[in-house]
Scaffold this motif. Structure first.
Motif, PDB file in Angstrom:
ATOM      1  N   UNK A   1      41.288  -0.278 -10.188  1.00 52.63           N
ATOM      2  CA  UNK A   1      41.451  -1.727 -10.212  1.00 52.63           C
ATOM      3  C   UNK A   1      40.472  -2.378  -9.227  1.00 52.63           C
ATOM      4  N   UNK A   2      40.349  -3.671  -9.355  1.00 50.88           N
ATOM      5  CA  UNK A   2      39.596  -4.426  -8.349  1.00 50.88           C
ATOM      6  C   UNK A   2      40.322  -4.320  -7.006  1.00 50.88           C
ATOM      7  N   UNK A   3      39.600  -4.606  -5.930  1.00 54.17           N
ATOM      8  CA  UNK A   3      40.189  -4.532  -4.592  1.00 54.17           C
ATOM      9  C   UNK A   3      40.958  -5.816  -4.270  1.00 54.17           C
ATOM     10  N   UNK A   4      42.124  -5.622  -3.685  1.00 53.13           N
ATOM     11  CA  UNK A   4      42.913  -6.785  -3.266  1.00 53.13           C
ATOM     12  C   UNK A   4      42.366  -7.399  -1.985  1.00 53.13           C
ATOM     13  N   UNK A   5      41.622  -6.630  -1.222  1.00 56.23           N
ATOM     14  CA  UNK A   5      41.034  -7.121   0.028  1.00 56.23           C
ATOM     15  C   UNK A   5      39.932  -8.119  -0.317  1.00 56.23           C
ATOM     16  N   UNK A   6      40.186  -9.386  -0.080  1.00 58.55           N
ATOM     17  CA  UNK A   6      39.244 -10.436  -0.478  1.00 58.55           C
ATOM     18  C   UNK A   6      37.963 -10.434   0.346  1.00 58.55           C
ATOM     19  N   UNK A   7      37.936  -9.661   1.426  1.00 57.97           N
ATOM     20  CA  UNK A   7      36.709  -9.563   2.220  1.00 57.97           C
ATOM     21  C   UNK A   7      35.645  -8.748   1.490  1.00 57.97           C
ATOM     22  N   UNK A   8      36.082  -7.962   0.501  1.00 55.08           N
ATOM     23  CA  UNK A   8      35.119  -7.185  -0.298  1.00 55.08           C
ATOM     24  C   UNK A   8      34.631  -8.093  -1.422  1.00 55.08           C
ATOM     25  N   UNK A   9      33.467  -8.654  -1.223  1.00 56.21           N
ATOM     26  CA  UNK A   9      32.896  -9.605  -2.190  1.00 56.21           C
ATOM     27  C   UNK A   9      31.859  -8.965  -3.098  1.00 56.21           C
ATOM     28  N   UNK A  10      31.434  -7.766  -2.771  1.00 55.72           N
ATOM     29  CA  UNK A  10      30.450  -7.058  -3.594  1.00 55.72           C
ATOM     30  C   UNK A  10      31.008  -5.674  -3.913  1.00 55.72           C
ATOM     31  N   UNK A  11      31.837  -5.632  -4.968  1.00 52.94           N
ATOM     32  CA  UNK A  11      32.503  -4.375  -5.320  1.00 52.94           C
ATOM     33  C   UNK A  11      31.804  -3.653  -6.457  1.00 52.94           C
ATOM     34  N   UNK A  12      30.633  -4.155  -6.873  1.00 53.04           N
ATOM     35  CA  UNK A  12      29.930  -3.517  -7.987  1.00 53.04           C
ATOM     36  C   UNK A  12      30.734  -3.654  -9.268  1.00 53.04           C
ATOM     37  N   UNK A  13      30.858  -2.553 -10.014  1.00 54.91           N
ATOM     38  CA  UNK A  13      31.582  -2.608 -11.284  1.00 54.91           C
ATOM     39  C   UNK A  13      33.011  -2.084 -11.169  1.00 54.91           C
ATOM     40  N   UNK A  14      33.531  -2.033  -9.963  1.00 57.00           N
ATOM     41  CA  UNK A  14      34.916  -1.604  -9.773  1.00 57.00           C
ATOM     42  C   UNK A  14      35.846  -2.539 -10.549  1.00 57.00           C
ATOM     43  N   UNK A  15      36.779  -1.957 -11.277  1.00 58.68           N
ATOM     44  CA  UNK A  15      37.734  -2.747 -12.052  1.00 58.68           C
ATOM     45  C   UNK A  15      37.300  -3.012 -13.471  1.00 58.68           C
ATOM     46  N   UNK A  16      36.094  -2.592 -13.837  1.00 57.52           N
ATOM     47  CA  UNK A  16      35.612  -2.820 -15.202  1.00 57.52           C
ATOM     48  C   UNK A  16      35.109  -1.513 -15.802  1.00 57.52           C
ATOM     49  N   UNK A  17      35.261  -1.404 -17.103  1.00 58.10           N
ATOM     50  CA  UNK A  17      34.774  -0.233 -17.821  1.00 58.10           C
ATOM     51  C   UNK A  17      34.553  -0.643 -19.274  1.00 58.10           C
ATOM     52  N   UNK A  18      33.642   0.033 -19.940  1.00 55.31           N
ATOM     53  CA  UNK A  18      33.388  -0.227 -21.359  1.00 55.31           C
ATOM     54  C   UNK A  18      34.090   0.831 -22.191  1.00 55.31           C
ATOM     55  N   UNK A  19      34.830   0.386 -23.191  1.00 57.58           N
ATOM     56  CA  UNK A  19      35.527   1.315 -24.072  1.00 57.58           C
ATOM     57  C   UNK A  19      34.509   2.250 -24.716  1.00 57.58           C
ATOM     58  N   UNK A  20      34.739   3.523 -24.593  1.00 53.13           N
ATOM     59  CA  UNK A  20      33.775   4.508 -25.087  1.00 53.13           C
ATOM     60  C   UNK A  20      34.129   4.885 -26.524  1.00 53.13           C
ATOM     61  N   UNK A  21      33.849   3.929 -27.401  1.00 51.67           N
ATOM     62  CA  UNK A  21      34.077   4.152 -28.826  1.00 51.67           C
ATOM     63  C   UNK A  21      32.779   3.841 -29.557  1.00 51.67           C
ATOM     64  N   UNK A  22      32.762   4.088 -30.836  1.00 48.08           N
ATOM     65  CA  UNK A  22      31.545   3.863 -31.603  1.00 48.08           C
ATOM     66  C   UNK A  22      31.912   3.287 -32.956  1.00 48.08           C
ATOM     67  N   UNK A  23      30.917   2.830 -33.672  1.00 50.72           N
ATOM     68  CA  UNK A  23      31.110   2.300 -35.018  1.00 50.72           C
ATOM     69  C   UNK A  23      29.939   2.747 -35.872  1.00 50.72           C
ATOM     70  N   UNK A  24      30.120   2.707 -37.174  1.00 47.99           N
ATOM     71  CA  UNK A  24      29.040   3.097 -38.082  1.00 47.99           C
ATOM     72  C   UNK A  24      28.939   2.057 -39.187  1.00 47.99           C
ATOM     73  N   UNK A  25      27.770   1.458 -39.375  1.00 47.02           N
ATOM     74  CA  UNK A  25      27.617   0.451 -40.425  1.00 47.02           C
ATOM     75  C   UNK A  25      27.398   1.108 -41.782  1.00 47.02           C
ATOM     76  N   UNK A  26      27.704   0.388 -42.835  1.00 44.95           N
ATOM     77  CA  UNK A  26      27.345   0.838 -44.181  1.00 44.95           C
ATOM     78  C   UNK A  26      26.886  -0.389 -44.959  1.00 44.95           C
TER      79      UNK A  26
END
Length: 612
Positions: free
Chosen positions: A189-214
């Motif tokens: 999760x994101x940090x509750x400590x509000x002093x951390x203003x640069x947490x990078x991508x903590x708390x975020x992730x991209x769903x690792x799924x795929x799709x195929x067009x036809x």
């Protein structure tokens, strides 16, 4: 297991958020978060610049989760000793990395196109996920805390506010959308400590799924290099279509080159279906990996099957192109005459298939256009496509079946109405139809209409009016610039004047609009892969009809404008329209007679000179 709070530590009182981005949409996906470890809330600090001071940060592992986490860490090759107040599990979690063995970031954590895990984080996540689904109670893991991560309405994201922890995110995929089940993911999760203003991508992730067009579109020839935006044909013409898909991202998917283990055999196939009863000679023309410019080989890289969607034994209108061999890099099987599959493909490569079929003499014909739409046009002859591919990395036998676009092709008709001078139907008149220098050949359909047929050995060029005076001519091509047909009466019924048999021309001109919902071509909707007939016009040239016998109706003298031309025969020149045609006809008849008499005298004179 049911989702909800099972137990919680005091450190969990402070909340953070997790946001999961689903680039292919949230439909059919259900996410759940399983607690791995808590943050040491209230103890970790911010460093200068607002980043996390890692020297102050530790994980806190619930005693109920410790054994499972230690076991999963061992599966990831991480074995740490307890240190001070930190357990082996807590020390080990700090060593997890998403980088591969060379230190390069890896989105999925697998060797490309395989289920070979090449990052410690991936090995750990998969091992932990297996413990949740394990049916062996001795090794099954029941996390101390779990909660759903719901989809956010109107967005491509999932989001949840949760106790400030590190979580394993698992996806349950229902399989009703063009997507796949995500591989397990680890995110804090994101940090509750509000002093951390640069947490990078903590708390975020991209769903690792795929799709195929036809996609599918009608093309002009067997090479598929140009779309056919004017899909109008004569019956028995060959219609070519181009099907395209992309090889899905198989990161995390098992494969079986022997094709013996059904749960480890990747699935990828295209099914192309011609409208039943409207096409013949359906076949696969060519198959390419166009990204690599590699022609794929039948019975090495793919197999085909032709079958009927009806009870017909001859209308094999359903073609399956199965790429199971390609995507599993299948071994040769000499017993079954199957070659070694090409292994140079990569996920995301475009696969292009050209299929063909001849427009059958039973095809739907039309005399008009309609408002542009999508799907199957009842005035056309349609062709559709589906894609099937594996959607679950833990069981490759589970598949998606994705409906692709429907495309339509068209053929047309006109009618000759044969009457006598009084407007009564006239039987037994013979006509021929040509376009340019080509004399068209026809066979009769079950309704007695004449249909263009370039294949039948019994086809005829002669069209004969029935008792209703009608000759329906079907299976005719049109074009945006117009296709002109010459209609010539070659034999009038007995007792009618042969010398005034009419000839006329009719031009069929069509207009198409693109179906903007078909994604077969890139760009704007005007470049869609399906085109609808919106207008069909008939233009007549009666300049060769000097006797004014070709009209719009039995009673009028004006030229035709629609799909039916009324063509009269007369028994005498006095029945010709009062436009001077009788005089023309008289001179024509006299001229013919004079020529005949002159020819007779010439023959007699030649014979007399020979006797002398």
């Amino acid at each position: 297991m049911a989702l909800g709070v099972v137990s919680a530590q005091a450190a969990d009182d402070t909340d953070g958020t997790i946001t999961v981005t689903a680039s292919n949409g949230t439909a059919s996906h259900t996410l759940a978060a399983y607690k791995i470890a808590a943050y040491n809330s209230g103890m970790y600090q911010a460093a200068s610049g607002g980043t996390l001071d890692k020297t102050t940060f530790n994980y806190i592992v619930d005693s109920k989760d410790g054994d499972a986490i230690e076991s999963a860490l061992l599966s990831a090759g991480i074995s740490e000793n307890a240190s001070g107040t930190l357990t082996k599990a807590q020390e080990g979690l700090k060593k997890l990395s998403g980088d591969d063995s060379s230190g390069n970031p890896n989105t999925y954590g697998y060797q490309a196109g395989t289920n070979t895990r090449n990052s410690s984080e991936r090995k750990f996540a998969d091992a932990l996920a297996e413990k949740i689904s394990n049916t062996d109670t001795a090794t099954e893991w029941t996390p101390s805390y779990s909660a759903p991560v719901p989809a956010v309405t109107g967005t491509n994201t999932f989001s949840a506010t949760l106790p400030e922890d590190l979580y394993l995110i698992l996806d349950s995929y229902a399989g009703s959308a063009n997507s796949t089940q995500s591989v397990p993911m680890i995110v804090g999760t994101t940090f509750a400590n509000t002093a951390i203003t640069d947490a990078g991508n903590v708390g975020t992730v991209t769903l690792k799924h795929t799709t195929a067009p036809i996609t599918k579109e009608v093309v002009t020839d067997e090479n598929g290099t140009a779309p056919n935006n004017d899909p109008s044909y004569n019956t028995t013409d060959t219609v070519y279509s181009k099907l395209t898909t992309k090889i899905p991202n198989y990161d995390g998917y098992a494969s079986d080159p022997t094709l013996n283990n059904k749960n480890a055999i990747r699935q990828l196939s295209i099914v192309d279906t011609f409208e039943a009863g409207k096409f013949t000679d359906q076949k696969v023309v060519s198959v390419y990996d166009t990204t690599k410019n590699q022609k794929l080989t039948l019975n090495s890289d793919f197999t085909t099957k032709a079958e009927s969607t009806t009870s017909s034994a001859t209308d094999l209108n359903k073609l399956t192109i199965d790429f199971e061999r390609l995507v599993n890099k299948a071994q040769a099987n000499t017993t079954k005459n199957l070659g070694q599959a090409w292994d140079g493909w990569e996920s995301g490569d475009t696969i292009t298939v050209i299929v063909s079929g001849k427009l059958f003499t039973a095809a739907t014909t039309t005399t008009k256009g309609s408002t542009a739409g999508t799907g199957a046009d009842t005035q056309g002859n349609n062709n559709t496509v589906q894609l099937t591919y594996s959607n679950n990395p833990s069981d490759t036998s589970k598949v998606n079946t994705v409906q692709g676009p429907i495309v339509n092709v068209y053929t047309h008709e006109f009618t000759i109405h044969k009457v006598d001078a009084a407007g009564s139907n006239l039987q037994g008149a013979t006509f021929q139809v040509s376009t340019g220098s080509t004399q068209l050949k026809f066979t009769k359909d079950t309704d007695g209409a004449y249909v263009v047929d370039n294949d039948s050995s019994t086809a005829t060029t002669d069209l004969v009016s029935g008792s209703d005076g009608l000759i329906k001519v079907k299976g005719l091509k049109a074009s945006k610039d117009g296709v002109t047909y010459t209609v010539k009466e070659t034999k009038v019924p007995d007792t009618y004047l042969q010398a005034v048999a009419p000839t006329y021309k009719v031009t069929l001109k069509d207009q198409f609009d693109n179906d903007g919902t078909n994604p077969a071509r890139s760009g704007a909707a005007t470049e869609a892969g399906d085109d609808w007939l919106t207008d069909l016009s008939y233009t007549y040239d009666t300049t060769q009809d000097v006797y004014k016998l070709v009209t719009a109706s039995t009673s009028g003298t004006s030229a035709p404008t629609g799909d039916t031309a009324t063509v009269k025969n007369v028994a005498s020149i006095t029945q010709l329209p009062k436009t001077g045609a009788a005089g023309i006809a008289m001179f024509t008849i006299i001229g013919v007679a004079v020529i005949a008499v002159a020819a007779l005298f010439a023959v007699r004179a030649r014979k007399a000179s020979q006797r002398a």
